[in-house]
Design an enzyme around this catalytic site. Structure first.
Site, PDB file in Angstrom:
ATOM      1  N   SER A 208       0.873  -1.259  -0.023  1.00 14.07           N
ATOM      2  CA  SER A 208       0.039   0.029   0.134  1.00 14.07           C
ATOM      3  C   SER A 208       0.801   1.035   0.168  1.00 14.07           C
ATOM      4  O   SER A 208       2.125   1.155  -0.346  1.00 14.07           O
ATOM      5  CB  SER A 208      -0.951   0.053   1.053  1.00 14.07           C
ATOM      6  N   ASN A 209       0.317   2.337   0.175  1.00 12.02           N
ATOM      7  CA  ASN A 209       1.072   3.773   0.326  1.00 12.02           C
ATOM      8  C   ASN A 209       0.559   4.555   1.489  1.00 12.02           C
ATOM      9  O   ASN A 209      -0.261   4.309   2.169  1.00 12.02           O
ATOM     10  CB  ASN A 209       1.217   4.481  -1.049  1.00 12.02           C
ATOM     11  N   ARG A 210       1.126   5.837   1.454  1.00 11.39           N
ATOM     12  CA  ARG A 210       0.956   6.644   2.843  1.00 11.39           C
ATOM     13  C   ARG A 210      -0.144   7.535   2.728  1.00 11.39           C
ATOM     14  O   ARG A 210      -0.616   8.242   3.558  1.00 11.39           O
ATOM     15  CB  ARG A 210       2.376   7.306   3.025  1.00 11.39           C
ATOM     16  N   SER A 211      -0.878   7.395   1.690  1.00 14.85           N
ATOM     17  CA  SER A 211      -2.304   8.209   1.556  1.00 14.85           C
ATOM     18  C   SER A 211      -3.099   8.307   2.542  1.00 14.85           C
ATOM     19  O   SER A 211      -3.561   6.953   2.775  1.00 14.85           O
ATOM     20  CB  SER A 211      -2.803   7.744   0.125  1.00 14.85           C
ATOM     21  N   ALA A 275      -4.306   7.670  -4.413  1.00 14.23           N
ATOM     22  CA  ALA A 275      -3.125   7.163  -4.452  1.00 14.23           C
ATOM     23  C   ALA A 275      -3.340   5.644  -4.956  1.00 14.23           C
ATOM     24  O   ALA A 275      -3.083   4.770  -4.290  1.00 14.23           O
ATOM     25  CB  ALA A 275      -2.160   7.251  -3.640  1.00 14.23           C
TER      26      ALA A 275
END
Ligand code: CTP
Length: 399
Positions: A208-211, A275
């Site tokens: 995943s990502n930090r959004s 994102a």
């Protein structure tokens, strides 16, 4: 004066931040609002009714029994107001409002008021984050009340975190926005994507990502306040679902693509702030991958570029907005993305701007339109950034 003729019922509850309510009252009156004040009895320990009476130039209501032994009519007061503003709102009052309790004059007025309600929470960080408080706020948000803040910062307990009452100037702005935002987008279907996606590796792991989703949620709320019919497709997040918005929760890039593309044809304005993972594991292991001495080899495959697909399918009456997060040669890459994905507007963020980007409450953006006109904005709260983006969209779609 932006609030000329507007009637605000300012309700003050027992938080240390109650001392700021006098300033808020003064600012509301300076903008032309008529203000009547209700104070709970704990609020009077922090600031006196006399102060509020002088500042509001009105009677302050603290109980059912008023001046000269007369009944203070809570129903009449609720009917009088164009907006009931509870600031500061303690965890206690929030809980009682959520459950419909009615053991004081403020709560009786709340239950009989027909006007919109705005709530500005103020409490300690852990009290705010407690699931009970979060649930209560969700209930109030679903009831179509506006929740403003709380802000992050130093708290009376000595801790630092979320829980501070928004500053009086910010609360004034929220009230002005509430009364001023027009109906420019009334009846228009708008699609917004927000948050990260999660790409499963096995039943327990994902990429995943930090959004955080905050930017997309703020945009969705801003669009709603301009009268749009908003659909918000959001990846996993910890945010309160905004009221009055058709919310579709998704997890993976594939689910986000399916949800967004099925809403796309119905939408006149599309804002893709999510994102989305560019790559997803080719195979999702059915069982948890066991640790072994060999390094795992996870093969990634590109996910659908939702925005690019929309750019290809876009009709003349559709307005498509994309986001670009660039770390080098930002403007050139953003313009390239705008053209390559056939967008009408692109919102550029760079991680180089201090205070901007993922997981933050502020953002610094540059907007670039189809004619490559570039507008740079200062670092602002995500709510203000959302207003800048939506105002630009209104300007360009109404030109
Ligand atoms: N986006 C999308 N679907 C994807 C990937 C991105 O809809 N699978 C959208 C995002 O919501 C955002 C925009 O595309 O509005 C920019 O995403 P980004 O990943 O930065 O763009 P790319 O074209 O993938 O370019 P690069 O990663 O090379 O910068």
């Amino acid at each position: 004066m932006k609030l000329s003729g507007k009637k605000v019922l300012l309700c003050i509850t027992g938080s240390i931040a109650a001392y700021k309510a006098a300033d808020l009252c003064r600012l509301l009156i300076k903008e032309g609002a008529g203000v009547k004040v209700i104070m709970t009895s704990p609020a009077s320990s922090f600031i006196t009714p006399l102060t509020l009476s002088v500042v509001s130039k009105n009677t302050v209501y603290t109980d059912f029994l008023g001046e000269g032994g007369n009944w203070n009519n809570h129903v009449e007061l609720g009917m009088w107001a164009d907006l009931m503003l509870v600031a500061p709102a303690t965890a206690n009052i929030i809980s009682k409002m959520a459950t419909g309790q009615c053991d004081n004059f403020l709560l009786a007025t709340y239950l009989s008021a027909r006007c919109p309600v705005m709530i500005a929470p103020a409490m300690d960080h852990d009290m705010y984050l407690h699931p009970a408080t979060q649930n209560n706020l969700e209930v109030l948000s679903k009831r179509k009340h506006f929740i403003v803040g709380p802000a992050k910062g130093e708290l009376a307990s000595g801790l630092t975190g979320e829980g501070r009452l928004e500053e009086p100037e910010t609360l004034l702005k929220a009230v002005v926005d509430f009364f001023l935002t027009g109906n420019e987008l009334k009846g228009i279907n708008v699609l917004v994507s927000a948050g990260p996606t999660r790409e499963a590796i096995d039943p327990v792991r994902f990429i995943s990502n930090r959004s955080s989703g905050k930017m997309g949620f703020a945009i969705a709320e801003q669009l709603r306040s301009h009268g749009a019919n908003v659909t918000l497709v959001a990846g996993p997040n910890n945010l309160v679902q905004p009221y009055g918005i058709h919310y579709i929760g998704v997890e993976s890039a594939k689910q986000m693509a399916d949800a967004c593309l099925s809403e796309f044809t119905k939408s006149s304005i599309i804002i893709m702030s999510a994102a989305v993972a560019d790559y997803t594991p080719e195979v999702v292991a059915e069982q948890k991958i066991k640790k072994s001495s060999a390094s795992p080899n996870i093969v990634l495959t590109p996910s659908v570029d939702i925005l690019a697909q929309m750019g290809q399918q876009k009709k003349n009456n559709q307005f498509l907005v994309g986001f670009a997060l660039e770390t080098e040669d930002a403007l050139r890459h953003a313009i390239d993305k705008l053209k390559r994905k056939n967008l009408d507007l692109i919102v550029l963020n760079t991680l180089a701007d201090h205070g901007a980007g993922f997981e933050k409450d502020t953002n610094k953006i540059t907007l670039i339109d189809k004619k490559e006109k570039v507008i740079n904005f200062d670092l602002k709260s995500k709510k203000e950034v959302a207003a800048d983006i939506v105002n630009k969209i209104i300007e360009l779609t109404h030109a």
